[in-house]
Design a protein around this motif. Structure first.
Motif, PDB file in Angstrom:
ATOM      1  N   GLU A  97       0.823  -1.214   0.000  1.00 52.28           N
ATOM      2  CA  GLU A  97       0.000   0.000   0.000  1.00 52.28           C
ATOM      3  C   GLU A  97       0.859   1.267   0.000  1.00 52.28           C
ATOM      4  N   ASP A  98       2.138   1.113  -0.356  1.00 51.86           N
ATOM      5  CA  ASP A  98       3.085   2.229  -0.518  1.00 51.86           C
ATOM      6  C   ASP A  98       3.567   2.815   0.807  1.00 51.86           C
ATOM      7  N   TRP A  99       3.410   2.089   1.900  1.00 52.03           N
ATOM      8  CA  TRP A  99       4.055   2.494   3.148  1.00 52.03           C
ATOM      9  C   TRP A  99       5.509   2.041   3.098  1.00 52.03           C
ATOM     10  N   GLN A 100       6.389   2.844   3.651  1.00 57.57           N
ATOM     11  CA  GLN A 100       7.812   2.519   3.673  1.00 57.57           C
ATOM     12  C   GLN A 100       8.235   2.135   5.089  1.00 57.57           C
ATOM     13  N   PRO A 101       8.902   0.986   5.252  1.00 57.72           N
ATOM     14  CA  PRO A 101       9.340   0.575   6.594  1.00 57.72           C
ATOM     15  C   PRO A 101      10.425   1.495   7.140  1.00 57.72           C
ATOM     16  N   LEU A 102      10.364   1.745   8.423  1.00 55.98           N
ATOM     17  CA  LEU A 102      11.399   2.477   9.146  1.00 55.98           C
ATOM     18  C   LEU A 102      12.134   1.505  10.058  1.00 55.98           C
ATOM     19  N   PRO A 103      13.347   1.849  10.503  1.00 51.42           N
ATOM     20  CA  PRO A 103      14.084   0.943  11.404  1.00 51.42           C
ATOM     21  C   PRO A 103      13.260   0.622  12.647  1.00 51.42           C
ATOM     22  N   GLN A 104      13.103  -0.653  12.919  1.00 47.94           N
ATOM     23  CA  GLN A 104      12.263  -1.073  14.041  1.00 47.94           C
ATOM     24  C   GLN A 104      13.003  -1.052  15.373  1.00 47.94           C
ATOM     25  N   LYS A 105      14.296  -1.084  15.318  1.00 50.73           N
ATOM     26  CA  LYS A 105      15.080  -1.040  16.554  1.00 50.73           C
ATOM     27  C   LYS A 105      15.446   0.421  16.840  1.00 50.73           C
ATOM     28  N   ILE A 106      14.983   0.910  17.972  1.00 48.08           N
ATOM     29  CA  ILE A 106      15.254   2.289  18.358  1.00 48.08           C
ATOM     30  C   ILE A 106      15.802   2.310  19.784  1.00 48.08           C
ATOM     31  N   THR A 107      16.294   3.476  20.189  1.00 47.37           N
ATOM     32  CA  THR A 107      16.844   3.625  21.536  1.00 47.37           C
ATOM     33  C   THR A 107      16.174   4.808  22.223  1.00 47.37           C
ATOM     34  N   SER A 108      15.717   4.580  23.441  1.00 49.95           N
ATOM     35  CA  SER A 108      15.078   5.657  24.199  1.00 49.95           C
ATOM     36  C   SER A 108      16.131   6.612  24.735  1.00 49.95           C
ATOM     37  N   LYS A 109      15.696   7.758  25.267  1.00 52.48           N
ATOM     38  CA  LYS A 109      16.631   8.726  25.839  1.00 52.48           C
ATOM     39  C   LYS A 109      17.399   8.131  27.014  1.00 52.48           C
ATOM     40  N   GLU A 110      16.768   7.164  27.697  1.00 53.88           N
ATOM     41  CA  GLU A 110      17.446   6.505  28.827  1.00 53.88           C
ATOM     42  C   GLU A 110      18.448   5.465  28.374  1.00 53.88           C
ATOM     43  N   GLY A 111      18.514   5.227  27.058  1.00 55.17           N
ATOM     44  CA  GLY A 111      19.452   4.247  26.535  1.00 55.17           C
ATOM     45  C   GLY A 111      18.880   2.853  26.424  1.00 55.17           C
ATOM     46  N   ASP A 112      17.571   2.700  26.623  1.00 53.41           N
ATOM     47  CA  ASP A 112      16.952   1.384  26.501  1.00 53.41           C
ATOM     48  C   ASP A 112      16.764   1.020  25.030  1.00 53.41           C
ATOM     49  N   ALA A 113      17.143  -0.193  24.680  1.00 50.00           N
ATOM     50  CA  ALA A 113      16.924  -0.696  23.322  1.00 50.00           C
ATOM     51  C   ALA A 113      15.479  -1.169  23.202  1.00 50.00           C
ATOM     52  N   LEU A 114      14.768  -0.637  22.220  1.00 47.76           N
ATOM     53  CA  LEU A 114      13.357  -0.966  22.026  1.00 47.76           C
ATOM     54  C   LEU A 114      13.146  -1.501  20.615  1.00 47.76           C
ATOM     55  N   ILE A 173      10.128  -2.071  17.795  1.00 44.11           N
ATOM     56  CA  ILE A 173       8.750  -1.773  17.405  1.00 44.11           C
ATOM     57  C   ILE A 173       8.281  -2.853  16.428  1.00 44.11           C
ATOM     58  N   ASP A 174       7.133  -3.445  16.686  1.00 50.66           N
ATOM     59  CA  ASP A 174       6.658  -4.532  15.826  1.00 50.66           C
ATOM     60  C   ASP A 174       6.442  -4.069  14.386  1.00 50.66           C
ATOM     61  N   GLN A 175       5.772  -2.938  14.225  1.00 48.63           N
ATOM     62  CA  GLN A 175       5.572  -2.346  12.896  1.00 48.63           C
ATOM     63  C   GLN A 175       5.844  -0.851  12.998  1.00 48.63           C
ATOM     64  N   LEU A 176       6.711  -0.350  12.132  1.00 53.41           N
ATOM     65  CA  LEU A 176       7.002   1.084  12.098  1.00 53.41           C
ATOM     66  C   LEU A 176       7.169   1.485  10.637  1.00 53.41           C
ATOM     67  N   LEU A 177       6.239   2.324  10.163  1.00 56.44           N
ATOM     68  CA  LEU A 177       6.191   2.652   8.735  1.00 56.44           C
ATOM     69  C   LEU A 177       5.869   4.127   8.546  1.00 56.44           C
ATOM     70  N   THR A 178       6.179   4.616   7.353  1.00 54.54           N
ATOM     71  CA  THR A 178       5.897   6.015   7.048  1.00 54.54           C
ATOM     72  C   THR A 178       5.290   6.136   5.650  1.00 54.54           C
ATOM     73  N   LYS A 179       4.409   7.125   5.513  1.00 52.20           N
ATOM     74  CA  LYS A 179       3.790   7.428   4.229  1.00 52.20           C
ATOM     75  C   LYS A 179       3.275   8.856   4.287  1.00 52.20           C
ATOM     76  N   ASP A 180       3.513   9.619   3.224  1.00 58.13           N
ATOM     77  CA  ASP A 180       3.054  11.009   3.159  1.00 58.13           C
ATOM     78  C   ASP A 180       3.514  11.806   4.373  1.00 58.13           C
ATOM     79  N   ASN A 181       4.769  11.561   4.785  1.00 56.70           N
ATOM     80  CA  ASN A 181       5.383  12.286   5.891  1.00 56.70           C
ATOM     81  C   ASN A 181       4.689  12.031   7.234  1.00 56.70           C
ATOM     82  N   LYS A 182       3.980  10.912   7.333  1.00 52.91           N
ATOM     83  CA  LYS A 182       3.336  10.520   8.585  1.00 52.91           C
ATOM     84  C   LYS A 182       3.902   9.170   9.024  1.00 52.91           C
ATOM     85  N   VAL A 183       3.996   8.991  10.340  1.00 45.16           N
ATOM     86  CA  VAL A 183       4.565   7.763  10.899  1.00 45.16           C
ATOM     87  C   VAL A 183       3.469   6.970  11.604  1.00 45.16           C
TER      88      VAL A 183
END
Length: 305
Positions: free
Chosen positions: A85-102, A104-114
């Motif tokens: 459906e033209d959504w683009q995947p974003l990196p699912q592994k992110i890091t919080s400000k506290e340094g916790d590795a998180l 995300i099951d699904q993380l996508l962007t389309k039309d500048n929306k996440v």
């Protein structure tokens, strides 16, 4: 206005691709993973204080593993539908400000929306875990807002199976509070609901259709007899660490009680012998000796039933 179904057909997922994702995610690593568990935790399978024999425990283990991997397969499949459906995947592994590795099951962007989705197979958490689920959801929401700012538009706490809505009355008001605080549209959703809200109501029927076909293709129960397809089994398990094979053949309980279930004819192990012998390492030679002893024992023993 006449509906052009060809537009929607382009965004559907071909059944063969759907099947490949599910088969690879659920079954491809089942044999090596089972051997690892047997080698590392033999008492779970041959301990005296158990109401099941080794074969039943092996089967139970495969069934449980398949249930877990079923959710993993759905993560891949649903992502593919969004990509269609033209959504683009974003990196699912992110890091919080506290340094916790998180993750995300699904993380996508389309039309500048996440869009982000916390995805579960079914809503069956007990009262303790459900509170932790909401806390974890907010932690990920906060980290995403820190990274993407006001581009974070939608967040879903999504349960695939719509037949079980055990904690909906708890989750809904909790996510409503988070929505008011963070200014992100949040929703607890089951089955088709999420796709309806995103204007993708055609996706769920296709998922259901493919899933029904796939369920017709799978066996009633997993097969714990690796020798039923020795070439395939040998290819799947040959790259296991040598320490796993060492543990399998060094434990007499495994050799006498579990290997006859997994390798009743020994054909898979016979195919693996050249693989061990060509390595030249002392541990590989010791494993080869263990395999030969087992195969010699099988010649004078009745087949496992």
């Amino acid at each position: 206005m006449k509906f052009d179904s060809s537009i929607w057909r382009k965004t559907m997922l071909d059944y063969e691709k759907f099947k490949k994702i599910f088969d690879e995610k659920i079954f491809a690593k089942s044999k090596p993973d089972l051997l690892k568990k047997v080698a590392e935790y033999p008492d779970r399978y041959v301990g005296l204080f158990r109401p099941t024999k080794p074969e039943a425990k092996l089967l139970q283990n495969l069934l449980q593993s398949n249930e877990i991997r079923f959710g993993d397969a759905f993560e891949v499949v649903i992502k593919q539908y969004f990509i269609n459906e033209d959504w683009q995947p974003l990196p699912q592994k992110i890091t919080s400000k506290e340094g916790d590795a998180l993750n995300i099951d699904q993380l996508l962007t389309k039309d500048n929306k996440v869009l982000f989705i916390e995805q579960k197979v079914r809503d069956d958490h007990d009262s303790t875990k459900k509170r932790g689920q909401v806390s974890n959801f907010e932690k990920k929401l906060e980290a995403l807002v820190d990274i993407y700012g006001d581009k974070v538009t939608w967040g879903f706490f999504y349960f695939i199976d719509p037949s079980l809505v055990k904690n909906r009355n708890f989750y809904q008001p909790e996510l409503q509070k988070l929505q008011e605080s963070w200014g992100v549209q949040l929703s607890v959703s089951y089955g088709q609901d999420m796709f309806n809200q995103l204007g993708l109501s055609h996706v769920w029927p296709d998922i259901m259709n493919n899933l029904q076909k796939w369920r017709q293709d799978i066996p009633d129960l997993p097969n714990v007899n690796f020798d039923s397809n020795p070439e395939e089994s040998a290819e799947e398990i040959k790259d296991l660490p040598l320490r796993i094979f060492r543990k399998l053949f060094d434990d007499e309980r495994i050799v006498s009680q579990i290997l006859p279930v997994l390798f009743p004819t020994g054909e898979t192990l016979r195919l693996l012998l050249p693989h061990f012998e060509k390595q030249g390492l002392p541990i590989a030679q010791n494993i080869s000796t263990g395999v030969k002893k087992y195969l010699y024992y099988k010649q004078d023993s009745p087949p496992h039933r």
